[in-house]
Design an enzyme around this catalytic site. Structure first.
Site, PDB file in Angstrom:
ATOM      1  N   CYS A  14      -4.920   9.677  -3.627  1.00 46.14           N
ATOM      2  CA  CYS A  14      -4.130   8.579  -2.767  1.00 46.14           C
ATOM      3  C   CYS A  14      -2.635   8.714  -3.206  1.00 46.14           C
ATOM      4  O   CYS A  14      -1.794   8.129  -2.386  1.00 46.14           O
ATOM      5  CB  CYS A  14      -4.738   7.300  -2.741  1.00 46.14           C
ATOM      6  SG  CYS A  14      -6.470   7.375  -2.090  1.00 46.14           S
ATOM      7  N   HIS A  53     -11.619   7.575   4.154  1.00 51.75           N
ATOM      8  CA  HIS A  53     -10.697   8.595   4.163  1.00 51.75           C
ATOM      9  C   HIS A  53     -11.326   9.739   3.861  1.00 51.75           C
ATOM     10  O   HIS A  53     -12.113   9.578   2.771  1.00 51.75           O
ATOM     11  CB  HIS A  53      -9.241   8.475   3.325  1.00 51.75           C
ATOM     12  CG  HIS A  53      -8.098   7.679   3.907  1.00 51.75           C
ATOM     13  ND1 HIS A  53      -7.352   6.612   3.068  1.00 51.75           N
ATOM     14  CD2 HIS A  53      -7.727   7.507   5.390  1.00 51.75           C
ATOM     15  CE1 HIS A  53      -6.597   6.174   4.154  1.00 51.75           C
ATOM     16  NE2 HIS A  53      -6.912   6.794   5.311  1.00 51.75           N
ATOM     17  N   ARG A 104      -0.046  -1.610   7.646  1.00 48.75           N
ATOM     18  CA  ARG A 104       0.769  -0.551   6.999  1.00 48.75           C
ATOM     19  C   ARG A 104       1.473   0.423   7.812  1.00 48.75           C
ATOM     20  O   ARG A 104       2.347   1.354   7.791  1.00 48.75           O
ATOM     21  CB  ARG A 104      -0.331   0.489   6.540  1.00 48.75           C
ATOM     22  CG  ARG A 104      -1.280   0.026   5.390  1.00 48.75           C
ATOM     23  CD  ARG A 104      -2.253   1.033   4.565  1.00 48.75           C
ATOM     24  NE  ARG A 104      -1.215   1.977   4.014  1.00 48.75           N
ATOM     25  CZ  ARG A 104      -1.671   3.045   3.170  1.00 48.75           C
ATOM     26  NH1 ARG A 104      -2.807   3.366   3.190  1.00 48.75           N
ATOM     27  NH2 ARG A 104      -0.613   3.958   2.705  1.00 48.75           N
ATOM     28  N   ARG A 112     -10.195   6.050  10.121  1.00 49.52           N
ATOM     29  CA  ARG A 112      -8.930   5.760  10.180  1.00 49.52           C
ATOM     30  C   ARG A 112      -8.247   6.681  11.262  1.00 49.52           C
ATOM     31  O   ARG A 112      -7.420   6.458  12.192  1.00 49.52           O
ATOM     32  CB  ARG A 112      -8.260   5.954   8.978  1.00 49.52           C
ATOM     33  CG  ARG A 112      -8.807   5.113   7.955  1.00 49.52           C
ATOM     34  CD  ARG A 112      -8.237   3.591   8.207  1.00 49.52           C
ATOM     35  NE  ARG A 112      -8.342   2.619   7.348  1.00 49.52           N
ATOM     36  CZ  ARG A 112      -7.790   2.162   6.122  1.00 49.52           C
ATOM     37  NH1 ARG A 112      -6.442   2.973   5.817  1.00 49.52           N
ATOM     38  NH2 ARG A 112      -8.300   1.401   5.359  1.00 49.52           N
ATOM     39  N   ASP A 133       0.817  -1.156   0.038  1.00 51.86           N
ATOM     40  CA  ASP A 133       0.011   0.026   0.006  1.00 51.86           C
ATOM     41  C   ASP A 133       0.751   1.364   0.042  1.00 51.86           C
ATOM     42  O   ASP A 133       0.295   2.425  -0.001  1.00 51.86           O
ATOM     43  CB  ASP A 133      -0.814  -0.069   1.031  1.00 51.86           C
ATOM     44  CG  ASP A 133      -2.199  -0.768   1.029  1.00 51.86           C
ATOM     45  OD1 ASP A 133      -2.730  -1.010  -0.179  1.00 51.86           O
ATOM     46  OD2 ASP A 133      -2.905  -1.209   1.886  1.00 51.86           O
TER      47      ASP A 133
END
Ligand SMILES: CN(C)C(=N)NCCC[C@H](N)C(=O)O
Length: 280
Positions: A264, A170, A95, A141, A70
């Site tokens: 992103c 997000h 992550r 998140r 990611d």
């Protein structure tokens, strides 16, 4: 009369998806049973990388780390304002190790402040700089407590916004900054209270429809004139054009399998001129 839009040269950080794959699921878009094509992901990403440069922007790269698929979503690595960097502190174990790679990258470039966050936050995934303020997402998140830390480290007022739909986990899946005082967003992604806050702050905002939000149309990057967004968000592109922007459709279908698109993959580096003797 259509508003004349002016592009401002930008400075971005990107990460080539050399190790991209989907082997775990931490958002509703990821399905490890669905095959991914790393070579195609790289090809699509290269097009975005080239496009930024063709538009006159500067793009720096961070080396991808094997085992961190990611990491291509560089927007999540940090939030940068002038010479201050708030490094991400990822919610999911898968992550977490990305933070050290991003922290080292910024430290090597001599930023004044490179702050390892105490609270869980996922960088520009949830922090969007909009002129003098930072719009900050929470709900999935980034922790609400992280917003005060961001305000303190980055030195700009933070407006907290609560996300309520897991597809838009997000803030940058639900809202995009088009210019310092102008945004577009999908109201259905926000709590009623946050919708009210957005209405007050941005009465003339472009309100996106669900169909455009669902294809990640709001995961867009604007330089003030050109707006890069997924090519499937055709209706949103037309509405941006009506407002004088130049929409540019991009195909990042492979990276969508990880739950991300244009924004992103793009971390904006906003920094003051390097201090004398600075490393940049
Ligand atoms: C637009 N979005 C959501 C981002 N800013 N980042 C994408 C992160 C994708 C990653 N698989 C994850 O779930 O964290």
């Amino acid at each position: 009369m259509t508003t004349q839009r002016t592009a401002r040269p930008r400075h971005y950080l990107m990460c080539r998806p050399s190790h991209f794959t989907v082997t775990y699921q931490i958002n509703p878009w990821m399905d490890p049973a669905k095959p991914t094509d790393t070579a195609l992901a790289v090809l699509q990403w290269e097009r975005l990388y080239a496009l930024y440069q063709e538009l006159g922007h500067t793009v720096e790269l961070i080396d991808p780390v094997p085992g961190l698929p990611d990491m291509v979503y560089s927007a999540n690595g940090a939030t940068v304002l002038d010479d201050r960097v708030l490094v991400a502190n990822f919610r999911h174990a898968e992550r977490k190790d990305e933070a050290a790679a991003y922290q080292a990258w910024f430290e090597q470039r001599g930023y004044q402040v490179v702050h390892a966050a105490r609270h869980t936050n996922e960088g520009e995934g949830d922090y969007l700089v909009a002129g003098d303020r930072i719009l900050a997402g929470t709900g999935f998140r980034t922790d609400l407590a992280a917003h005060a830390e961001a305000e303190q480290v980055l030195g700009a007022p933070v407006v907290s916004l609560t996300l309520v739909d897991p597809r838009f986990y997000h803030l940058d899946t639900a809202l995009a900054v088009l210019d310092d005082g102008e945004v577009m967003y999908y109201p259905g992604a926000f709590s009623p209270e946050s919708r009210e806050v957005l209405r007050e702050l941005y009465p003339d905002a472009l309100l996106a429809e669900e169909a455009d939000a669902e294809v990640f149309g709001l995961n867009a990057v604007s330089d003030g004139r050109n707006v890069l967004l997924p090519e499937t968000a055709g209706n949103l592109a037309d509405r941006l054009a009506d407002r004088g922007f130049t929409p540019i459709g991009v195909d990042l279908s492979e990276l969508l399998k990880g739950g991300g698109s244009v924004k992103c993959c793009t971390l904006e580096l906003r920094h003051a001129p390097a201090a004398p003797g600075g490393a940049r």
